[in-house]
Write a protein that holds these residues in place. Structure first.
Motif, PDB file in Angstrom:
ATOM      1  N   PRO A  49       4.830  -5.388  14.586  1.00 46.28           N
ATOM      2  CA  PRO A  49       4.583  -4.399  13.532  1.00 46.28           C
ATOM      3  C   PRO A  49       3.956  -5.028  12.287  1.00 46.28           C
ATOM      4  O   PRO A  49       4.205  -6.203  11.988  1.00 46.28           O
ATOM      5  CB  PRO A  49       5.990  -3.895  13.212  1.00 46.28           C
ATOM      6  N   PHE A  50       3.148  -4.249  11.592  1.00 45.52           N
ATOM      7  CA  PHE A  50       2.581  -4.690  10.333  1.00 45.52           C
ATOM      8  C   PHE A  50       2.810  -3.626   9.268  1.00 45.52           C
ATOM      9  O   PHE A  50       2.818  -2.429   9.557  1.00 45.52           O
ATOM     10  CB  PHE A  50       1.078  -4.937  10.451  1.00 45.52           C
ATOM     11  N   LEU A  51       2.977  -4.057   8.056  1.00 46.23           N
ATOM     12  CA  LEU A  51       3.048  -3.188   6.896  1.00 46.23           C
ATOM     13  C   LEU A  51       1.733  -3.346   6.145  1.00 46.23           C
ATOM     14  O   LEU A  51       1.296  -4.476   5.883  1.00 46.23           O
ATOM     15  CB  LEU A  51       4.221  -3.594   6.008  1.00 46.23           C
ATOM     16  N   VAL A  52       1.077  -2.234   5.826  1.00 48.51           N
ATOM     17  CA  VAL A  52      -0.219  -2.269   5.149  1.00 48.51           C
ATOM     18  C   VAL A  52      -0.096  -1.579   3.794  1.00 48.51           C
ATOM     19  O   VAL A  52       0.439  -0.466   3.706  1.00 48.51           O
ATOM     20  CB  VAL A  52      -1.310  -1.572   5.992  1.00 48.51           C
ATOM     21  N   LYS A  53      -0.573  -2.238   2.762  1.00 45.12           N
ATOM     22  CA  LYS A  53      -0.541  -1.674   1.415  1.00 45.12           C
ATOM     23  C   LYS A  53      -1.866  -1.945   0.707  1.00 45.12           C
ATOM     24  O   LYS A  53      -2.493  -2.977   0.937  1.00 45.12           O
ATOM     25  CB  LYS A  53       0.587  -2.301   0.579  1.00 45.12           C
ATOM     26  N   GLY A  54      -2.255  -1.020  -0.172  1.00 42.88           N
ATOM     27  CA  GLY A  54      -3.411  -1.217  -1.033  1.00 42.88           C
ATOM     28  C   GLY A  54      -3.006  -0.993  -2.468  1.00 42.88           C
ATOM     29  O   GLY A  54      -2.234  -0.074  -2.758  1.00 42.88           O
ATOM     30  N   SER A  55      -3.516  -1.810  -3.380  1.00 41.45           N
ATOM     31  CA  SER A  55      -3.146  -1.685  -4.790  1.00 41.45           C
ATOM     32  C   SER A  55      -4.372  -1.678  -5.692  1.00 41.45           C
ATOM     33  O   SER A  55      -5.108  -2.674  -5.766  1.00 41.45           O
ATOM     34  CB  SER A  55      -2.232  -2.836  -5.215  1.00 41.45           C
ATOM     35  N   PRO A  56      -4.596  -0.556  -6.422  1.00 33.95           N
ATOM     36  CA  PRO A  56      -5.637  -0.530  -7.440  1.00 33.95           C
ATOM     37  C   PRO A  56      -5.110  -0.949  -8.815  1.00 33.95           C
ATOM     38  O   PRO A  56      -5.861  -1.000  -9.785  1.00 33.95           O
ATOM     39  CB  PRO A  56      -6.050   0.941  -7.464  1.00 33.95           C
ATOM     40  N   VAL A  75       8.025 -11.962   7.662  1.00 34.89           N
ATOM     41  CA  VAL A  75       7.609 -13.003   6.720  1.00 34.89           C
ATOM     42  C   VAL A  75       7.773 -12.526   5.284  1.00 34.89           C
ATOM     43  O   VAL A  75       8.385 -13.190   4.451  1.00 34.89           O
ATOM     44  CB  VAL A  75       6.143 -13.410   6.973  1.00 34.89           C
ATOM     45  N   THR A  76       7.210 -11.351   4.983  1.00 30.06           N
ATOM     46  CA  THR A  76       7.270 -10.793   3.639  1.00 30.06           C
ATOM     47  C   THR A  76       6.885  -9.320   3.690  1.00 30.06           C
ATOM     48  O   THR A  76       6.242  -8.869   4.642  1.00 30.06           O
ATOM     49  CB  THR A  76       6.334 -11.542   2.675  1.00 30.06           C
ATOM     50  N   THR A  77       7.267  -8.581   2.680  1.00 31.30           N
ATOM     51  CA  THR A  77       6.861  -7.176   2.569  1.00 31.30           C
ATOM     52  C   THR A  77       6.091  -6.917   1.282  1.00 31.30           C
ATOM     53  O   THR A  77       5.846  -5.772   0.915  1.00 31.30           O
ATOM     54  CB  THR A  77       8.090  -6.249   2.618  1.00 31.30           C
ATOM     55  N   SER A  78       5.697  -7.987   0.590  1.00 28.64           N
ATOM     56  CA  SER A  78       4.929  -7.821  -0.642  1.00 28.64           C
ATOM     57  C   SER A  78       4.078  -9.057  -0.881  1.00 28.64           C
ATOM     58  O   SER A  78       4.265 -10.096  -0.231  1.00 28.64           O
ATOM     59  CB  SER A  78       5.859  -7.594  -1.841  1.00 28.64           C
ATOM     60  N   ALA A  79       3.155  -8.936  -1.840  1.00 27.16           N
ATOM     61  CA  ALA A  79       2.289 -10.058  -2.192  1.00 27.16           C
ATOM     62  C   ALA A  79       2.981 -11.038  -3.132  1.00 27.16           C
ATOM     63  O   ALA A  79       2.356 -11.990  -3.589  1.00 27.16           O
ATOM     64  CB  ALA A  79       1.013  -9.524  -2.847  1.00 27.16           C
ATOM     65  N   THR A  80       4.255 -10.827  -3.395  1.00 23.52           N
ATOM     66  CA  THR A  80       4.984 -11.664  -4.344  1.00 23.52           C
ATOM     67  C   THR A  80       5.302 -13.037  -3.788  1.00 23.52           C
ATOM     68  O   THR A  80       5.205 -14.043  -4.491  1.00 23.52           O
ATOM     69  CB  THR A  80       6.299 -10.965  -4.750  1.00 23.52           C
ATOM     70  N   ARG A  81       5.685 -13.085  -2.502  1.00 23.87           N
ATOM     71  CA  ARG A  81       6.155 -14.343  -1.930  1.00 23.87           C
ATOM     72  C   ARG A  81       5.777 -14.433  -0.456  1.00 23.87           C
ATOM     73  O   ARG A  81       5.229 -13.496   0.120  1.00 23.87           O
ATOM     74  CB  ARG A  81       7.669 -14.464  -2.083  1.00 23.87           C
ATOM     75  N   GLY A  82       6.088 -15.560   0.171  1.00 21.46           N
ATOM     76  CA  GLY A  82       5.748 -15.733   1.573  1.00 21.46           C
ATOM     77  C   GLY A  82       4.256 -15.932   1.767  1.00 21.46           C
ATOM     78  O   GLY A  82       3.580 -16.537   0.934  1.00 21.46           O
ATOM     79  N   PHE A  83       3.697 -15.399   2.849  1.00 14.38           N
ATOM     80  CA  PHE A  83       2.264 -15.441   3.071  1.00 14.38           C
ATOM     81  C   PHE A  83       1.850 -14.181   3.814  1.00 14.38           C
ATOM     82  O   PHE A  83       2.649 -13.548   4.501  1.00 14.38           O
ATOM     83  CB  PHE A  83       1.826 -16.711   3.821  1.00 14.38           C
ATOM     84  N   TYR A  84       0.574 -13.833   3.690  1.00 12.98           N
ATOM     85  CA  TYR A  84       0.087 -12.548   4.172  1.00 12.98           C
ATOM     86  C   TYR A  84      -1.429 -12.601   4.278  1.00 12.98           C
ATOM     87  O   TYR A  84      -2.078 -13.552   3.807  1.00 12.98           O
ATOM     88  CB  TYR A  84       0.532 -11.417   3.229  1.00 12.98           C
ATOM     89  N   LEU A  85      -2.016 -11.584   4.904  1.00 13.46           N
ATOM     90  CA  LEU A  85      -3.462 -11.467   5.042  1.00 13.46           C
ATOM     91  C   LEU A  85      -3.938 -10.369   4.105  1.00 13.46           C
ATOM     92  O   LEU A  85      -3.354  -9.276   4.079  1.00 13.46           O
ATOM     93  CB  LEU A  85      -3.816 -11.125   6.493  1.00 13.46           C
ATOM     94  N   VAL A  86      -5.012 -10.638   3.350  1.00 13.02           N
ATOM     95  CA  VAL A  86      -5.392  -9.688   2.306  1.00 13.02           C
ATOM     96  C   VAL A  86      -6.900  -9.661   2.099  1.00 13.02           C
ATOM     97  O   VAL A  86      -7.579 -10.686   2.212  1.00 13.02           O
ATOM     98  CB  VAL A  86      -4.673 -10.052   0.975  1.00 13.02           C
ATOM     99  N   TYR A  87      -7.428  -8.467   1.811  1.00 16.61           N
ATOM    100  CA  TYR A  87      -8.790  -8.312   1.319  1.00 16.61           C
ATOM    101  C   TYR A  87      -8.721  -8.269  -0.203  1.00 16.61           C
ATOM    102  O   TYR A  87      -8.009  -7.434  -0.778  1.00 16.61           O
ATOM    103  CB  TYR A  87      -9.421  -7.019   1.843  1.00 16.61           C
TER     104      TYR A  87
END
Length: 213
Positions: A49-56, A75-87
């Motif tokens: 599973p993946f959680l997808v979020k966009g932030s303006p 791994v993480t559910t936010s851009a605060t900590r851990g690591f993630y894939l992002v545009y």
């Protein structure tokens, strides 16, 4: 709307959109809803599973750097900590970065003014563990064209990835192939970080979302 079309709308529309309040703005809706929906569709064949979020941005303020991210909840559910894939969408050019990145805010809270140095050193170590992805995700440094704690933190937190100019966003097949490669690198980093923790003979047990520290 395709993933490439959604990314292109953000790249082209963000400079002008920032002249107006974000509340109710059509582009804010694209970043929060439309683009994440397209990214979820592109992720469907890759499993989850993946959680997808966009932030303006937050509240009445646009973000200096808007983002569209994929999180593995283990791994993480936010851009605060851990690591993630992002545009990430830079302010100074019509482009978008696909970045395998480290959580920035936790590093800033823990290391203060030294957060950038910590993130870059951590990124070097993590990049060494992903040397098998070096050819397909060759970009090891990104620029976001904004001054500030968070934009500079995002730059420092980058591990590896790709950069697309506007014309490249018309190639949906390439975007999806690159996304699959980014997800494979994300999964490899998760597995290798887990193996590192399992192999440790001493010290407290850490959750994956605490890596890197």
């Amino acid at each position: 709307m395709s993933l490439g079309h959604a990314l292109r709308r953000i790249v082209e529309g963000y400079p002008l959109a920032r002249l107006d309040p974000p509340a109710g703005h059509p582009l804010a809706h694209v970043i929060r809803r439309g683009a994440p929906d397209e990214l979820r569709r592109a992720l469907d064949p890759l499993g989850g599973p993946f959680l997808v979020k966009g932030s303006p941005g937050r509240g009445t303020h646009w973000a200096a750097v808007p983002w569209l991210a994929v999180f593995d909840p283990a791994v993480t559910t936010s851009a605060t900590r851990g690591f993630y894939l992002v545009y990430l969408f830079p302010a100074h050019r019509e482009a978008v970065h696909l970045s395998l990145a480290q959580g920035t805010v936790a590093a800033i809270r823990e290391h203060g003014a030294q957060a950038g140095l910590h993130l870059r050193a951590s990124g070097d170590r993590l990049r060494a563990r992903l040397s098998d992805f070096a050819e397909k995700l060759p970009v090891t440094a990104i620029g976001l064209g904004s001054v500030g704690e968070l934009p500079e933190g995002y730059e420092a937190a980058h591990i590896l990835g790709l950069t697309y100019d506007l014309d490249a966003l018309g190639d949906e097949r390439r975007l999806r192939s690159d996304l699959a490669t980014g997800i494979a690198a994300y999964r490899a980093l998760k597995a290798r970080a887990h193996a590192l923790m399992q192999g440790s003979a001493c010290g407290p047990k850490l959750a994956l979302r605490d890596i890197p520290r």
